[in-house]
Each structure stands twice: as C-alpha cells, then as structure tokens.
Design a protein around this motif. Structure first.
Motif, PDB file in Angstrom:
ATOM      1  N   ASP A   1       0.826  -1.217   0.000  1.00 17.30           N
ATOM      2  CA  ASP A   1       0.000   0.000   0.000  1.00 17.30           C
ATOM      3  C   ASP A   1       0.856   1.262   0.000  1.00 17.30           C
ATOM      4  OD1 ASP A   1      -2.334  -1.497  -0.020  1.00 17.30           O
ATOM      5  OD2 ASP A   1      -2.522  -1.501   2.171  1.00 17.30           O
ATOM      6  N   ALA A   2       1.931   1.272   0.786  1.00 15.43           N
ATOM      7  CA  ALA A   2       2.821   2.432   0.818  1.00 15.43           C
ATOM      8  C   ALA A   2       3.498   2.623  -0.535  1.00 15.43           C
ATOM      9  CB  ALA A   2       3.865   2.278   1.922  1.00 15.43           C
TER      10      ALA A   2
ATOM     11  N   ASP B   1       2.320   1.653  -3.447  1.00 14.48           N
ATOM     12  CA  ASP B   1       1.300   2.145  -4.380  1.00 14.48           C
ATOM     13  C   ASP B   1       1.066   3.643  -4.200  1.00 14.48           C
ATOM     14  OD1 ASP B   1       0.850  -0.244  -5.720  1.00 14.48           O
ATOM     15  OD2 ASP B   1      -0.805  -0.839  -4.404  1.00 14.48           O
ATOM     16  N   ALA B   2       1.012   4.100  -2.954  1.00 18.31           N
ATOM     17  CA  ALA B   2       0.803   5.525  -2.689  1.00 18.31           C
ATOM     18  C   ALA B   2       1.968   6.364  -3.221  1.00 18.31           C
ATOM     19  CB  ALA B   2       0.621   5.763  -1.189  1.00 18.31           C
TER      20      ALA B   2
ATOM     21  N   LYS C   1       1.851   6.454  -7.023  1.00 18.39           N
ATOM     22  CA  LYS C   1       0.804   7.384  -7.454  1.00 18.39           C
ATOM     23  C   LYS C   1       1.279   8.834  -7.324  1.00 18.39           C
ATOM     24  CE  LYS C   1      -4.023   8.579  -6.656  1.00 18.39           C
ATOM     25  NZ  LYS C   1      -5.230   8.308  -5.886  1.00 18.39           N
ATOM     26  N   ALA C   2       1.929   9.167  -6.215  1.00 17.19           N
ATOM     27  CA  ALA C   2       2.414  10.535  -6.001  1.00 17.19           C
ATOM     28  C   ALA C   2       3.495  10.904  -7.015  1.00 17.19           C
ATOM     29  CB  ALA C   2       2.940  10.687  -4.576  1.00 17.19           C
TER      30      ALA C   2
END
Length: 137
Positions: A37-38, A40-41, A44-45
């Motif tokens: 999840d980290a 992926d975040a 995305k950023a």
C-alpha cells in the motif's frame, strides 16, 4: 538563462539522477522495503508529479520556442536566437530540464514498482507456503 543557473540546473539534474539510481539499486538489492500500500501511494504521487511536469513542458515548450519580437535587425535576431536556445535548447534549455526531470521521476516510479512487485510476490509465496503446510489465513 544565466551561466550560474545553467550550472546549478546541471548539478540538480545529476543529483536527482544519482538519487534515482540509488533508489533503483536499493530496490534491486532488497534494502528498500515498503508495504504494498505504501509503495502504491508513492508510485501514485510520483506519477502525479511526473504528469504535472509533462503538462508544464507541453504548455510552455511551444511558447518558449516562439521568437521574441524585438525588431528586425541583427541584434534583435541574435537576442531572440539566444533566448530560444536558453529556453528550448537541446543541451541546457529549460524545456530540456523539464524532460530530464520527467525521466528521473519515471526512474523513481519504476524502482518503486519493482520493489512493490517483489514484496507482493514474496507475500504471495509466503501465503502459498503457509497454505501448503496446512495453515489457513
């Protein structure tokens, strides 16, 4: 662009490229560990930042390439040509700096994606091994 600014731009580009290479190396060696999840975040950023850089490049490149309207004399033509080189020149122009930054952001995103995929694969293998051993999740 002033020579000092051009030099700083080249130093900043080199620093960013080195940081991206170190991130890639850390991801390859397993020293970089993020949960999925980290990762992926972050991906995305970084992707959003790259998209903003490319949007800025698209909006400004054509504008920067237009000749200055300083008159029709040799001095005006020389100044206009120099400005165009500084703005969109192949080696040191502002537009090139934006493209270089976009490539660095791509490198960072690719390193993060490799890391995320490695972690995801390891988690899936561990889960499968646990199931094969008779466990349940």
């Amino acid at each position: 662009m002033k020579p000092v600014l051009q030099q700083q731009m080249l130093v900043d580009k080199a620093t960013a490229s080195q940081a991206a290479a170190k991130l890639d190396q850390a991801a390859d060696s397993g020293k970089l560990t993020l949960d999925v999840d980290a990762a992926d975040a972050l991906i995305k950023a970084v992707g959003a930042a790259r998209d903003e850089v490319m949007d800025l490049w698209k909006r400004t490149s054509d504008q920067l390439a237009k000749p200055l309207q300083l008159g029709d004399n040799p001095v005006a033509h020389a100044i206009s040509a120099r400005f165009a080189d500084l703005a969109v020149g192949e080696e040191s122009g502002a537009a090139k700096a934006l493209l270089d930054l976009s490539r660095v952001l791509d490198d960072i995103s690719n390193a993060l994606s490799k890391n995320r995929d490695t972690i995801r694969d390891a988690e899936e293998q561990a889960e499968q091994g646990f199931k094969n051993a008779g466990g349940s999740l």
